[in-house]
Design a protein around this motif. Structure first.
Motif, PDB file in Angstrom:
ATOM      1  N   TYR A  25      40.637  40.920  31.387  1.00 26.50           N
ATOM      2  CA  TYR A  25      40.065  41.779  32.421  1.00 26.50           C
ATOM      3  C   TYR A  25      40.060  41.050  33.763  1.00 26.50           C
ATOM      4  CZ  TYR A  25      36.994  44.918  34.961  1.00 26.50           C
ATOM      5  OH  TYR A  25      36.478  45.776  35.894  1.00 26.50           O
ATOM      6  N   GLU A  26      39.674  39.800  33.744  1.00 22.64           N
ATOM      7  CA  GLU A  26      39.679  39.003  34.973  1.00 22.64           C
ATOM      8  C   GLU A  26      41.068  38.962  35.595  1.00 22.64           C
ATOM      9  OE1 GLU A  26      39.433  34.289  35.965  1.00 22.64           O
ATOM     10  OE2 GLU A  26      37.810  35.096  34.715  1.00 22.64           O
ATOM     11  N   ALA A  27      42.092  38.800  34.763  1.00 20.08           N
ATOM     12  CA  ALA A  27      43.468  38.762  35.273  1.00 20.08           C
ATOM     13  C   ALA A  27      43.866  40.094  35.895  1.00 20.08           C
ATOM     14  CB  ALA A  27      44.435  38.401  34.149  1.00 20.08           C
ATOM     15  N   THR A  28      43.388  41.182  35.314  1.00 17.55           N
ATOM     16  CA  THR A  28      43.677  42.501  35.881  1.00 17.55           C
ATOM     17  C   THR A  28      43.123  42.624  37.297  1.00 17.55           C
ATOM     18  OG1 THR A  28      43.624  43.507  33.680  1.00 17.55           O
ATOM     19  CG2 THR A  28      43.386  44.990  35.549  1.00 17.55           C
ATOM     20  N   ILE A  29      41.889  42.192  37.473  1.00 17.30           N
ATOM     21  CA  ILE A  29      41.240  42.314  38.775  1.00 17.30           C
ATOM     22  C   ILE A  29      41.836  41.331  39.782  1.00 17.30           C
ATOM     23  CG2 ILE A  29      39.054  42.223  40.020  1.00 17.30           C
ATOM     24  CD1 ILE A  29      39.390  44.552  37.979  1.00 17.30           C
ATOM     25  N   THR A  30      41.928  40.063  39.428  1.00  9.21           N
ATOM     26  CA  THR A  30      42.436  39.069  40.381  1.00  9.21           C
ATOM     27  C   THR A  30      43.899  39.319  40.717  1.00  9.21           C
ATOM     28  OG1 THR A  30      42.925  37.509  38.578  1.00  9.21           O
ATOM     29  CG2 THR A  30      40.793  37.297  39.679  1.00  9.21           C
ATOM     30  N   GLY A  31      44.624  39.968  39.811  1.00 13.40           N
ATOM     31  CA  GLY A  31      46.019  40.294  40.092  1.00 13.40           C
ATOM     32  C   GLY A  31      46.200  41.250  41.245  1.00 13.40           C
ATOM     33  N   ASP A  32      45.131  41.954  41.633  1.00 11.46           N
ATOM     34  CA  ASP A  32      45.201  42.881  42.763  1.00 11.46           C
ATOM     35  C   ASP A  32      44.518  42.329  44.010  1.00 11.46           C
ATOM     36  OD1 ASP A  32      46.753  45.008  41.675  1.00 11.46           O
ATOM     37  OD2 ASP A  32      45.046  45.507  40.398  1.00 11.46           O
ATOM     38  N   ASN A  33      44.295  41.016  44.018  1.00 11.76           N
ATOM     39  CA  ASN A  33      43.876  40.278  45.218  1.00 11.76           C
ATOM     40  C   ASN A  33      42.593  40.783  45.875  1.00 11.76           C
ATOM     41  OD1 ASN A  33      46.215  38.398  45.401  1.00 11.76           O
ATOM     42  ND2 ASN A  33      47.353  40.313  45.681  1.00 11.76           N
ATOM     43  N   PRO A  34      41.480  40.812  45.146  1.00 12.55           N
ATOM     44  CA  PRO A  34      40.219  41.155  45.807  1.00 12.55           C
ATOM     45  C   PRO A  34      39.794  40.041  46.760  1.00 12.55           C
ATOM     46  CG  PRO A  34      39.790  40.338  43.608  1.00 12.55           C
ATOM     47  CD  PRO A  34      41.293  40.461  43.727  1.00 12.55           C
ATOM     48  N   LEU A  35      39.104  40.424  47.817  1.00 11.94           N
ATOM     49  CA  LEU A  35      38.511  39.418  48.692  1.00 11.94           C
ATOM     50  C   LEU A  35      37.324  38.755  47.994  1.00 11.94           C
ATOM     51  CD1 LEU A  35      38.446  41.557  51.960  1.00 11.94           C
ATOM     52  CD2 LEU A  35      40.033  39.695  51.452  1.00 11.94           C
ATOM     53  N   ILE A  36      36.517  39.584  47.360  1.00 13.60           N
ATOM     54  CA  ILE A  36      35.349  39.120  46.629  1.00 13.60           C
ATOM     55  C   ILE A  36      35.419  39.668  45.210  1.00 13.60           C
ATOM     56  CG2 ILE A  36      32.829  39.390  46.391  1.00 13.60           C
ATOM     57  CD1 ILE A  36      32.647  39.306  49.425  1.00 13.60           C
ATOM     58  N   TYR A  37      35.170  38.806  44.248  1.00  7.16           N
ATOM     59  CA  TYR A  37      35.089  39.232  42.852  1.00  7.16           C
ATOM     60  C   TYR A  37      33.976  38.418  42.195  1.00  7.16           C
ATOM     61  CZ  TYR A  37      36.530  39.930  37.937  1.00  7.16           C
ATOM     62  OH  TYR A  37      36.547  40.221  36.600  1.00  7.16           O
ATOM     63  N   TRP A  38      32.835  39.073  42.034  1.00  6.54           N
ATOM     64  CA  TRP A  38      31.691  38.466  41.367  1.00  6.54           C
ATOM     65  C   TRP A  38      31.653  38.989  39.933  1.00  6.54           C
ATOM     66  CZ3 TRP A  38      28.075  40.330  45.836  1.00  6.54           C
ATOM     67  CH2 TRP A  38      28.227  39.492  46.946  1.00  6.54           C
ATOM     68  N   ARG A  39      31.947  38.119  38.980  1.00  2.00           N
ATOM     69  CA  ARG A  39      31.855  38.539  37.577  1.00  2.00           C
ATOM     70  C   ARG A  39      30.398  38.673  37.151  1.00  2.00           C
ATOM     71  NH1 ARG A  39      35.571  36.941  32.956  1.00  2.00           N
ATOM     72  NH2 ARG A  39      34.991  39.121  32.587  1.00  2.00           N
ATOM     73  N   LEU A  40      29.494  37.961  37.851  1.00  2.00           N
ATOM     74  CA  LEU A  40      28.051  38.004  37.591  1.00  2.00           C
ATOM     75  C   LEU A  40      27.711  37.471  36.208  1.00  2.00           C
ATOM     76  CD1 LEU A  40      27.247  41.455  39.246  1.00  2.00           C
ATOM     77  CD2 LEU A  40      27.058  39.176  40.260  1.00  2.00           C
ATOM     78  N   GLY A  41      28.586  36.591  35.712  1.00  2.00           N
ATOM     79  CA  GLY A  41      28.329  35.934  34.442  1.00  2.00           C
ATOM     80  C   GLY A  41      27.854  34.506  34.617  1.00  2.00           C
ATOM     81  N   ASP A  42      27.353  34.191  35.809  1.00  2.00           N
ATOM     82  CA  ASP A  42      26.917  32.831  36.103  1.00  2.00           C
ATOM     83  C   ASP A  42      25.793  32.411  35.154  1.00  2.00           C
ATOM     84  OD1 ASP A  42      28.445  32.563  38.809  1.00  2.00           O
ATOM     85  OD2 ASP A  42      27.319  34.446  38.950  1.00  2.00           O
ATOM     86  N   ALA A  43      25.842  31.140  34.721  1.00  2.00           N
ATOM     87  CA  ALA A  43      24.870  30.644  33.749  1.00  2.00           C
ATOM     88  C   ALA A  43      23.457  30.636  34.316  1.00  2.00           C
ATOM     89  CB  ALA A  43      25.265  29.238  33.291  1.00  2.00           C
TER      90      ALA A  43
END
Length: 321
Positions: free
Chosen positions: A61-79
């Protein structure tokens, strides 16, 4: 001008993504996903009988999103999600797009996508004076002529609910999406538009994908819910948005980074938020929705730890229409 990250061209990943996300489930003969009950295990895998490919679904899923070059992408999975901690940005702005968790944001293990956690907003702050959310101050970085934002949202109908806001010193509602008066309402440079989408379709206690696009060419404003175009209108044609200001999840801002109202906070869960510097087309938004929808199984377990995706109805997985 910063260089755009090149689009990923790995043919094997692209082919695996297409098989995993876009082909009908019955054609792919997906065997199973191990959900590990609490959805906290990052090694959750998908297996296909077609080529025995094993794909880490969170990374896919991450590859799908980053493949379209977002300026900001917060997965919000931070520990760590305590006040002042960092919401890591995986978009092209890099560290300049890192968010900061405000007040108290709770961790959510049954996230929208396997292998990650989500963030819970609005349940611990009773006053609204120090609003919980995720915020970043952008300097010459917010897209002025066109944008897309998207994310996964889960909440219930409890008054007004702010999805995301962008405020600058001269205009607190430079960009805003809010559930208000029973429908989803968008703002561009202080002017609003009623999408007539009932807020109960987004906020019904289940995970839903929401995407909004805008371009100053004709003021084209479009809202997609669960991968489907639900509203198309015109708002602020020819206008340019401010490039500097405060971007915030879960709170309406009456001033950059402040002026919060307890009656307008988002109460619920948010996952996988992304902001792009262009208006993504319908096919791309549909792909992003399918990438997430075909991977979560929060409401479909039929026995033990294993979710049999082969039996999914392609139109009813996890409450998504």
């Amino acid at each position: 001008m910063s260089k755009r990250r090149p689009r990923r061209r790995d043919s094997q990943l692209r082919n695996q993504r297409r098989r995993l996300f876009l082909e009908p489930l019955e054609d792919r003969r997906v065997l199973a996903v191990d959900a590990f009950d609490d959805f906290a295990a990052p090694e959750a895998l998908v297996s296909t009988s077609e080529d025995s490919a094993i794909i880490n679904v969170g990374a896919a899923y991450e590859a799908t999103i980053t493949g379209d070059n977002p300026l900001i992408y917060w997965r919000l999975g931070d520990a760590v999600k305590t006040a002042g901690s960092t919401a890591a940005n995986l978009g092209t702005l890099g560290a300049a797009g890192n968010g900061t968790y405000q007040f108290v944001v709770n961790d959510v293990t049954d996230s929208a996508v396997f292998g990650n956690t989500a963030a819970n907003f609005g349940t611990t702050n009773a006053t609204g004076t120090t609003g919980d959310g995720v915020r970043v101050n952008l300097t010459s970085a917010f897209p002025s002529s066109a944008f897309t934002f998207e994310g996964w949202y889960r909440g219930n109908i409890v008054g007004e609910q702010t999805v995301v806001s962008f405020a600058d010193p001269g205009q607190s509602n430079e960009m805003l999406m809010i559930a208000q008066g029973g429908t989803l309402r968008g703002f561009i440079d202080g002017q609003s538009i009623d999408t007539s989408i009932p807020q109960g379709e987004l906020l019904d206690g289940e995970w839903h994908h929401l995407a909004v696009t805008w371009t100053n060419a004709g003021g084209a404003y479009r809202v997609y819910l669960d991968g489907e175009l639900r509203f198309s209108g015109s708002l602020k044609s020819g206008n340019n948005l401010s490039v500097s200001g405060s971007l915030m999840l879960g709170q309406e801002q009456d001033s950059p980074g402040g002026g919060f109202a307890n009656t307008q906070k988002f109460t619920g869960d948010i996952d996988e938020f992304a902001l792009y510097g262009s208006a993504l087309d319908a096919a791309t938004i549909r792909e992003h929705f399918l990438a997430g929808r075909n991977l979560f199984a929060n409401d479909t377990a039929t026995g033990g730890d294993t979710i049999n995706l082969a039996s999914f109805d392609a139109t009813s997985a996890n409450g998504a229409a």
